[in-house]
Write a protein that holds these residues in place. Structure first.
Motif, PDB file in Angstrom:
ATOM      1  N   ASN A  58      -3.620   0.462  -3.873  1.00 46.99           N
ATOM      2  CA  ASN A  58      -3.748   1.778  -2.889  1.00 46.99           C
ATOM      3  C   ASN A  58      -2.361   2.527  -2.992  1.00 46.99           C
ATOM      4  O   ASN A  58      -2.254   3.759  -2.491  1.00 46.99           O
ATOM      5  CB  ASN A  58      -3.632   1.369  -1.545  1.00 46.99           C
ATOM      6  CG  ASN A  58      -4.941   0.822  -1.115  1.00 46.99           C
ATOM      7  OD1 ASN A  58      -6.000   1.269  -1.748  1.00 46.99           O
ATOM      8  ND2 ASN A  58      -4.962  -0.060  -0.396  1.00 46.99           N
ATOM      9  N   GLU A  78       2.203  -1.252  -1.826  1.00 42.39           N
ATOM     10  CA  GLU A  78       0.839  -0.710  -1.694  1.00 42.39           C
ATOM     11  C   GLU A  78       0.599   0.770  -1.259  1.00 42.39           C
ATOM     12  O   GLU A  78      -0.169   1.436  -1.750  1.00 42.39           O
ATOM     13  CB  GLU A  78       0.206  -1.720  -0.499  1.00 42.39           C
ATOM     14  CG  GLU A  78      -1.206  -1.666  -0.292  1.00 42.39           C
ATOM     15  CD  GLU A  78      -2.105  -2.258  -1.597  1.00 42.39           C
ATOM     16  OE1 GLU A  78      -3.170  -1.763  -1.749  1.00 42.39           O
ATOM     17  OE2 GLU A  78      -1.611  -2.968  -2.465  1.00 42.39           O
ATOM     18  N   ASN A  79       1.527   1.235  -0.208  1.00 35.80           N
ATOM     19  CA  ASN A  79       1.243   2.573   0.294  1.00 35.80           C
ATOM     20  C   ASN A  79       2.069   3.581   0.032  1.00 35.80           C
ATOM     21  O   ASN A  79       2.156   4.702   0.616  1.00 35.80           O
ATOM     22  CB  ASN A  79       0.977   2.405   1.854  1.00 35.80           C
ATOM     23  CG  ASN A  79      -0.152   1.514   2.065  1.00 35.80           C
ATOM     24  OD1 ASN A  79      -1.115   1.816   1.776  1.00 35.80           O
ATOM     25  ND2 ASN A  79       0.179   0.558   2.973  1.00 35.80           N
ATOM     26  N   SER A 107       6.474   3.048   4.070  1.00 38.14           N
ATOM     27  CA  SER A 107       6.394   3.069   2.603  1.00 38.14           C
ATOM     28  C   SER A 107       7.308   4.472   2.057  1.00 38.14           C
ATOM     29  O   SER A 107       7.082   5.374   2.718  1.00 38.14           O
ATOM     30  CB  SER A 107       5.211   3.173   1.898  1.00 38.14           C
ATOM     31  OG  SER A 107       4.489   2.027   2.160  1.00 38.14           O
TER      32      SER A 107
END
Length: 176
Positions: A58, A78-79, A107
């Motif tokens: 992602n 991930e983000n 993040s």
């Protein structure tokens, strides 16, 4: 049961062996493959494992980053959001802070035209402005305004009176 496990292992080795050829040959590179993939696949995971890397499925990229040394050891959580025309050198960590209640939970968000030097770490909910440079081995845990350079302190030299012995004995020399 053992046959099923053997086939599973064989399939895993097969995918790992051909992951680079498939992604580079059919898709034109990892970031093109990632932008077209609908879900995490064994091909996705195998390709990254071959480079000892992790790029969260992602994670968002405005444009594919330039990686002069390939994906070698790069970890992107991930983000994470990364702007366009960014350069990421080897062994860089762009990681989320997942400790709830900590000051920089979340993040990183990285602007456009950012250069991230070898082994640099960007951790937590920090914003890196446009046109920044982060020097090798720097650890960034707070926001960086646009057009800023992050560097480490000058190197300290420790003088020794006696001569130091700097011998190296690798694994192979010990067992031959």
């Amino acid at each position: 049961m053992k046959i099923k496990l053997a086939f599973k292992l064989l399939y895993s080795k097969f995918v790992s062996f051909f992951a680079e050829a498939i992604i580079e040959g059919f898709y034109g590179g990892f970031f093109q493959y990632k932008s077209n993939a609908k879900k995490v696949s064994s091909l996705y995971i195998s390709y990254l494992k071959n480079y000892n890397s992790f790029i969260g499925f992602n994670a968002k990229f405005k444009s594919p980053p330039i990686t002069p040394h390939g994906l070698n050891g790069i970890h992107i959580s991930e983000n994470v959001v990364i702007g366009s025309n960014c350069i990421i050198f080897q062994q860089v960590t762009i990681g989320s802070n997942t400790l709830k209640g900590s000051p920089h939970y979340g993040s990183p968000n990285i602007g456009d035209n950012v250069l991230i030097g070898a082994r640099a770490k960007i951790i937590g909910n920090v914003f890196i402005g446009n046109n920044c440079r982060i020097g090798a081995n720097c650890v960034v845990v707070k926001d960086m305004p646009p057009n800023t350079v992050a560097v480490l302190s000058p190197t300290r030299f420790i003088m020794k009176e006696e001569m130091m012995e700097n011998n190296f004995s690798g694994i192979l020399e010990k067992h031959v």
